[in-house]
Scaffold this active site. Structure first.
Site, PDB file in Angstrom:
ATOM      1  N   GLY A  91     -33.070  34.061 -26.877  1.00  0.00           N
ATOM      2  CA  GLY A  91     -33.090  35.467 -26.480  1.00  0.00           C
ATOM      3  C   GLY A  91     -31.751  36.139 -26.744  1.00  0.00           C
ATOM      4  O   GLY A  91     -31.694  37.301 -27.162  1.00  0.00           O
ATOM      5  N   ARG A 119     -41.271  37.491 -25.479  1.00  0.00           N
ATOM      6  CA  ARG A 119     -40.243  38.073 -24.599  1.00  0.00           C
ATOM      7  C   ARG A 119     -40.033  39.558 -24.891  1.00  0.00           C
ATOM      8  O   ARG A 119     -40.043  39.978 -26.037  1.00  0.00           O
ATOM      9  CB  ARG A 119     -38.947  37.265 -24.734  1.00  0.00           C
ATOM     10  CG  ARG A 119     -39.204  35.822 -24.293  1.00  0.00           C
ATOM     11  CD  ARG A 119     -37.981  35.000 -24.287  1.00  0.00           C
ATOM     12  NE  ARG A 119     -37.048  35.416 -23.277  1.00  0.00           N
ATOM     13  CZ  ARG A 119     -35.840  34.875 -23.111  1.00  0.00           C
ATOM     14  NH1 ARG A 119     -35.455  33.889 -23.905  1.00  0.00           N
ATOM     15  NH2 ARG A 119     -35.042  35.307 -22.169  1.00  0.00           N
ATOM     16  N   SER A 163     -29.018  43.089 -17.073  1.00  0.00           N
ATOM     17  CA  SER A 163     -29.161  42.119 -18.157  1.00  0.00           C
ATOM     18  C   SER A 163     -27.949  42.181 -19.081  1.00  0.00           C
ATOM     19  O   SER A 163     -27.664  43.229 -19.673  1.00  0.00           O
ATOM     20  CB  SER A 163     -30.438  42.417 -18.958  1.00  0.00           C
ATOM     21  OG  SER A 163     -30.346  41.853 -20.248  1.00  0.00           O
ATOM     22  N   ASP A 310     -29.943  31.956 -14.383  1.00  0.00           N
ATOM     23  CA  ASP A 310     -30.370  30.768 -15.132  1.00  0.00           C
ATOM     24  C   ASP A 310     -30.384  29.506 -14.268  1.00  0.00           C
ATOM     25  O   ASP A 310     -30.954  28.485 -14.668  1.00  0.00           O
ATOM     26  CB  ASP A 310     -29.446  30.537 -16.335  1.00  0.00           C
ATOM     27  CG  ASP A 310     -29.622  31.615 -17.401  1.00  0.00           C
ATOM     28  OD1 ASP A 310     -30.678  32.288 -17.408  1.00  0.00           O
ATOM     29  OD2 ASP A 310     -28.706  31.792 -18.216  1.00  0.00           O
ATOM     30  N   LYS A 337     -38.182  34.748 -18.952  1.00  0.00           N
ATOM     31  CA  LYS A 337     -37.220  33.834 -19.593  1.00  0.00           C
ATOM     32  C   LYS A 337     -37.964  32.950 -20.609  1.00  0.00           C
ATOM     33  O   LYS A 337     -39.078  33.277 -21.004  1.00  0.00           O
ATOM     34  CB  LYS A 337     -36.518  33.001 -18.516  1.00  0.00           C
ATOM     35  CG  LYS A 337     -35.644  33.847 -17.577  1.00  0.00           C
ATOM     36  CD  LYS A 337     -34.503  34.481 -18.327  1.00  0.00           C
ATOM     37  CE  LYS A 337     -33.683  35.381 -17.438  1.00  0.00           C
ATOM     38  NZ  LYS A 337     -32.672  36.142 -18.184  1.00  0.00           N
ATOM     39  N   ARG A 383     -34.480  24.451 -19.283  1.00  0.00           N
ATOM     40  CA  ARG A 383     -33.976  24.427 -17.891  1.00  0.00           C
ATOM     41  C   ARG A 383     -35.016  23.880 -16.910  1.00  0.00           C
ATOM     42  O   ARG A 383     -34.668  23.323 -15.876  1.00  0.00           O
ATOM     43  CB  ARG A 383     -33.493  25.808 -17.476  1.00  0.00           C
ATOM     44  CG  ARG A 383     -32.319  26.292 -18.336  1.00  0.00           C
ATOM     45  CD  ARG A 383     -31.479  27.342 -17.666  1.00  0.00           C
ATOM     46  NE  ARG A 383     -30.718  28.095 -18.652  1.00  0.00           N
ATOM     47  CZ  ARG A 383     -29.581  27.683 -19.219  1.00  0.00           C
ATOM     48  NH1 ARG A 383     -29.063  26.513 -18.896  1.00  0.00           N
ATOM     49  NH2 ARG A 383     -28.964  28.439 -20.105  1.00  0.00           N
TER      50      ARG A 383
HETATM   51  C1  S3P Z   1     -27.460  35.773 -21.313  1.00  0.00           C
HETATM   52  C2  S3P Z   1     -27.935  36.658 -20.376  1.00  0.00           C
HETATM   53  C3  S3P Z   1     -29.027  36.339 -19.439  1.00  0.00           C
HETATM   54  C4  S3P Z   1     -29.279  34.836 -19.360  1.00  0.00           C
HETATM   55  C5  S3P Z   1     -29.316  34.191 -20.711  1.00  0.00           C
HETATM   56  C6  S3P Z   1     -27.996  34.408 -21.437  1.00  0.00           C
HETATM   57  C7  S3P Z   1     -26.385  36.207 -22.232  1.00  0.00           C
HETATM   58  O1  S3P Z   1     -30.209  36.960 -19.894  1.00  0.00           O
HETATM   59  O2  S3P Z   1     -30.479  34.587 -18.674  1.00  0.00           O
HETATM   60  O3  S3P Z   1     -29.555  32.807 -20.595  1.00  0.00           O
HETATM   61  O4  S3P Z   1     -25.792  35.360 -22.915  1.00  0.00           O
HETATM   62  O5  S3P Z   1     -26.111  37.418 -22.282  1.00  0.00           O
HETATM   63  P1  S3P Z   1     -30.584  38.483 -19.521  1.00  0.00           P
HETATM   64  O6  S3P Z   1     -29.615  39.373 -20.171  1.00  0.00           O
HETATM   65  O7  S3P Z   1     -31.984  38.670 -20.058  1.00  0.00           O
HETATM   66  O8  S3P Z   1     -30.525  38.547 -18.022  1.00  0.00           O
END
Ligand code: S3P
Length: 423
Positions: A91, A119, A163, A310, A337, A383
């Site tokens: 993501g 997602r 986020s 996380d 997630k 996870r």
């Molecule tokens: C992350 C932000 C979080 C986290 C992901 C890593 C990042 O996601 O859950 O594992 O590196 O910016 P969200 O921005 O969707 O909350």
């Protein structure tokens, strides 16, 4: 893979590099002028997807055993990729790349695995379009995403969710925008992008929940030492807390305050966690020692959620071993997630005989009765696999994990390390 109940876990370990920082080090190193040496880089599948995408845009990246070397091409030096950029399960790669690609003078398509295709990307598409970007996505919300050349302008944007991926995508697009870009966060999310921007000479201002970026002329490469990932350390902090007689020291863990909610919650539950050897480099780092203790239930919700998002699956495991009720609320983001982590944890904890109830925005766990070993599903989610492995160490009877290799997304070698410590 079978996991047996464990005797005390004892010893010292280091965990692999921080996933969020590793992604950003490659991305900003690629956009900088000069060479970036990254030490402590996480050689997990997600971060390797980021390397692969930048190589496809003409960036030379050398992967050595103990460092990654990125030859920066400058803000305007990326090349049009010949094929779609494949972001795998990541993501962070997908959303942050959207921000970068929005400002390029070429067309590029992003796509990933089955999980990535489910997602939500609309949260990134909307503000980038407001900045002037031209983006097409499946049903305006999903991968594959295609970004076309366009002129960007700065905006002020109030994030609908806390986020860091969304915040970072907007700030990265802001590098290419005319005028200032401002984002306002509903609650603090991880600030690795802002810290790394500052280190590379970008003018970025944080005042309370408002972050403002002035588009720079260029970024200056700096060497980056990636600390151990607190999200990976969380599995050992929990295992050390729940397996009687354990004492574990995890060296060189990143303890950026936007990431340390798991330490706060485990301490609230009664865990003994001490911090030593603290040093504040561009990211704060220390050694953490956990000793097994009796845990009790707690309430978790509100502004702490983005600081431990996380880690909630493994916190749910800690709650199963904690006497009394643990309520997790305000965590609806868990549903989008790598898997629906609320549904997944409720189902898997249930298999272990834990009294757990799913709610709209989290779960309620009534813990204290020793869980029993069972055959656990991972939903292809790294996870969930590691959380259920931690539960299995403290359970009664043997457990089985269906596809343990998924841990390689963020923690290759997780099971070897667990074994070396006595697990
Ligand atoms: C992350 C932000 C979080 C986290 C992901 C890593 C990042 O996601 O859950 O594992 O590196 O910016 P969200 O921005 O969707 O909350």
């Amino acid at each position: 893979m079978h996991i047996h109940p464990s005797g005390p876990l004892r010893g010292c370990l280091t965990v692999p590099g921080d996933k969020s920082i590793s992604h950003r080090a490659v991305m900003l190193g690629a956009l900088a002028n000069g060479t970036t040496h990254i030490t402590g880089f996480l050689m997990g599948e997600d971060c390797l997807s980021t390397i692969d995408c930048f190589r496809k845009m003409g960036v030379e990246i050398e992967v050595r055993e103990d460092e990654v070397i990125v030859e920066g091409v400058g803000l305007h030096g990326l090349c049009e990729p010949e094929e779609a950029l494949y972001t795998g399960n990541s993501g962070t790669t997908t959303r942050l790349l959207c921000g970068i690609l929005a400002g390029q003078p070429f067309t590029a398509t992003l796509n990933g695995d089955a999980s990535i295709q489910k997602r939500p990307m609309g949260r990134v598409i909307k503000p980038l379009r407001e900045m002037g970007a031209s983006i097409e996505g499946k049903n305006d919300n999903y991968c594959p995403l295609t970004l076309y050349p366009s002129e960007l302008h700065g905006i002020e944007y109030r994030l609908p969710v806390a986020s860091a991926q969304l915040k970072s995508a907007i700030l990265l697009a802001g590098l290419y925008a005319e005028g200032q870009t401002t984002v306002i966060e509903p609650a603090p999310s991880r600030d690795h992008t802002e810290r790394m921007f500052r280190a590379l000479g970008v003018e970025i201002d944080t005042e309370g929940s408002t972050i403002t970026l002035d588009p720079p002329e260029d970024l200056h490469a700096v060497d980056i030492a990636v600390p151990g990932d607190i999200s990976s350390a969380a599995f050992f902090l929990t295992a050390g807390a729940i397996v009687p007689g354990s004492e574990l020291t995890i060296r060189n863990v990143g303890v950026n305050p936007t990431r340390t909610g798991v330490i706060d919650v485990l301490r609230d539950m009664g865990a003994s966690i001490t911090e030593d050897n603290f040093r504040d480099e561009s990211e704060p780092v220390c050694d953490l020692t956990v000793r097994a203790s009796a845990l009790h239930g707690v309430e978790i919700g509100g502004a702490i959620i983005p600081r431990l998002i996380d880690e909630l699956p493994v916190i749910a495991v800690a709650a199963a071993f904690a006497e009394g009720e643990t309520v997790i609320r305000d965590a609806q983001e868990l549903k989008v997630k790598e898997s629906n982590r609320i549904a997944a944890m409720v189902r898997e904890l249930g298999r272990a005989g834990v009294d757990v109830e799913e709610t709209e925005d989290g779960m309620i766990i009534r813990g204290g009765k020793t869980p029993r070993g069972a055959s656990f599903e991972t939903y292809g989610d790294h996870r969930i696999a590691m959380s259920m492995a931690v539960l299995a160490l403290g359970a009664e009877g043997v457990s089985r994990i269906d596809d343990p290799e998924v841990v390689a997304i963020s923690y290759p070698g997780f099971f070897d390390t667990l074994g070396q410590l006595g697990g």
